[in-house]
Scaffold this motif. Structure first.
Motif, short mmCIF file in Angstrom:
data_model
loop_
_atom_site.label_atom_id
_atom_site.label_comp_id
_atom_site.label_asym_id
_atom_site.label_seq_id
_atom_site.Cartn_x
_atom_site.Cartn_y
_atom_site.Cartn_z
N TYR A 145 -0.64 -2.32 -13.39
CA TYR A 145 -1.82 -2.21 -13.36
C TYR A 145 -2.49 -2.73 -14.53
O TYR A 145 -1.82 -2.22 -15.58
N ASP A 150 -8.41 -1.77 -11.67
CA ASP A 150 -7.04 -2.69 -10.96
C ASP A 150 -6.14 -1.53 -10.16
O ASP A 150 -5.84 -1.90 -9.08
N ARG A 153 -7.97 -0.48 -7.16
CA ARG A 153 -8.22 -1.63 -5.94
C ARG A 153 -6.82 -1.94 -5.49
O ARG A 153 -6.68 -1.97 -4.23
N THR A 154 -5.76 -1.85 -6.25
CA THR A 154 -4.44 -2.26 -5.88
C THR A 154 -3.85 -1.26 -5.08
O THR A 154 -3.20 -1.65 -3.76
N LYS A 157 -5.67 -1.36 -1.36
CA LYS A 157 -5.29 -2.76 -0.67
C LYS A 157 -3.85 -2.60 -0.21
O LYS A 157 -3.47 -3.00 0.71
N GLU A 158 -2.87 -2.24 -1.10
CA GLU A 158 -1.67 -2.10 -0.72
C GLU A 158 -1.01 -0.97 0.14
O GLU A 158 -0.25 -0.98 0.85
N ARG A 241 4.51 5.17 -7.97
CA ARG A 241 4.30 4.18 -7.43
C ARG A 241 5.28 3.74 -6.40
O ARG A 241 6.49 4.08 -6.63
#
Length: 305
Positions: A145, A150, A153-154, A157-158, A241
Motif C-alpha cells: 500500500y 491506497d 481503496r485496495t 476493492k479486493e 493482509r
C-alpha cells in the motif's frame, strides 16, 4: 454548560492521544510485528528482542519503517481518546447526575465499557489500515500500500468493506482493557486525593500534580495490559493482509486461539508484550498528564469567564 464540558473532555483526550502517538509510535510498530509473527510466516522478519527490532528496522527500512502506519495511528488515537473521554464523561454524568464524587467502582467500570464499545465501532477500520501498513516490509511479495487512502481503496476493492471490521470482536472484548484501566485510575485517584488532602488539610482535588498523574496513568495501564494482552494478539493476527490467493491467514478468533495454542503455547499470546509495556505504560502516563493539565487550563479559563 454540560455539553461544553463534554467537548472540553474530548479535546483534552484528543490532544493527549496525539502526544502519545508522536512519542511512542516506533514501539507500536515493533509490538505489531512481534504479535503477528508465529514463526510460520515467510514474509515477516524475525527479531531477537525489542532493541534488536528497533535497530533492524531502522537499518533496513529507515525512519519510514519505524513510523510505518503513523498517519492512521495519529488519526485513530486522537479520535479514539477524544471520543472515549467524551462518551466516558457523558456516561459518568448520566450515572451520577451532579454528584460525580459518589460514583462507585461499578459505575466507573460501566462508563468505561460503554465508551470503549462505542469507540471500537467508530475506529476499527483505522486500526485495520494501521496494522496493515505497519506490517509492510522489504520482504513483502505482494504490492505494498502506498498510503492510507491506497490501503482503504485496495482493501475495499479486493476484500470488501467488511474487511475493515476484521478483529472487531476482539476489539469489543478489549473494551475490558479501558474499563480496567479507567476503574483502576479513578479508584487510585480517589485514594491519592484523600491521602494528600488529609496531609494538606484540604479537600481540593488540585492537590494532585503531574507526578501524581504519571503514577496513576502508568500503574492503571500495567493492570489493564496484564489482563487483556492476549486479546490484542488475536486482533492483530486477524487484521493481517490476506495471503496472495486472497485467503485470510486466520478465519476467526477461535482459529487464532487454536493455532496459536497449538504451535506456540501460552508464550504466543504474549508476543511483543515487552514493546507493549515500554510503549503503553509511559504513553499512558503522558496521556493522563496532558489530559489532566489541559482540563486545568479549561477550568482556569472558565473561572476567568
Amino acid at each position: 454548560m454540560a455539553v461544553k464540558w463534554e467537548w472540553e473532555n474530548a479535546t483534552a483526550g484528543a490532544v493527549a492521544g496525539f502526544a502519545t502517538v508522536a512519542i511512542m509510535h516506533p514501539l507500536d510498530v515493533v509490538r505489531t510485528r512481534f504479535q503477528v509473527n508465529d514463526g510460520r510466516i515467510s514474509n515477516l522478519p524475525s527479531y531477537k528482542n525489542t532493541p534488536n527490532a528497533i535497530f533492524t528496522i531502522a537499518r533496513s527500512e529507515g525512519l519510514r519503517g519505524l513510523y510505518a502506519g503513523f498517519t492512521p495511528a495519529v488519526i485513530g488515537s486522537s479520535i479514539s481518546w477524544g471520543l472515549f473521554f467524551f462518551f466516558y464523561s457523558r456516561a459518568k454524568k448520566r450515572y451520577s447526575g451532579d454528584e460525580e464524587d459518589k460514583l462507585s467502582p461499578g459505575h466507573h467500570l460501566a462508563a468505561a465499557a460503554e465508551a470503549g464499545a462505542l469507540v471500537s465501532f467508530f475506529t476499527n477500520p483505522v486500526w485495520v489500515i494501521k496494522t496493515r501498513l505497519q506490517l509492510q516490509n522489504p520482504l513483502h511479495q505482494t504490492r505494498q500500500y502506498s498510503g492510507v487512502y491506497d490501503a482503504l481503496r485496495t482493501i475495499t476493492k479486493e476484500e470488501g468493506w467488511t474487511a475493515l471490521y476484521r478483529g472487531i470482536w476482539p476489539s469489543l472484548l478489549l473494551v475490558s482493557h479501558g474499563a480496567i484501566q479507567f476503574t483502576a485510575y479513578e479508584e487510585l485517584r480517589k485514594l491519592l486525593v484523600d491521602f494528600k488532602s488529609e496531609k494538606a488539610k484540604t479537600k481540593d482535588v488540585e492537590v494532585l500534580n503531574s507526578l501524581d498523574y504519571t503514577f496513576l496513568g502508568a500503574s492503571s495501564k500495567v493492570a489493564a495490559i496484564l489482563f487483556t494482552y492476549p486479546v490484542q494478539v488475536i486482533r492483530s493476527r486477524l487484521q493481517q493482509r490476506p495471503n496472495q490467493d486472497g485467503v485470510p491467514r486466520y478465519a476467526d478468533s477461535f482459529h487464532v486461539i487454536k493455532e496459536t495454542a497449538r504451535f506456540e503455547g501460552l508464550r504466543g499470546f504474549y508476543k511483543g508484550i515487552t514493546a507493549n509495556l515500554l510503549k503503553n505504560v509511559p504513553a499512558s502516563a503522558v496521556t493522563f498528564v496532558v489530559y489532566e493539565n489541559v482540563l486545568k487550563v479549561f477550568n482556569l479559563t472558565r473561572k476567568k469567564d
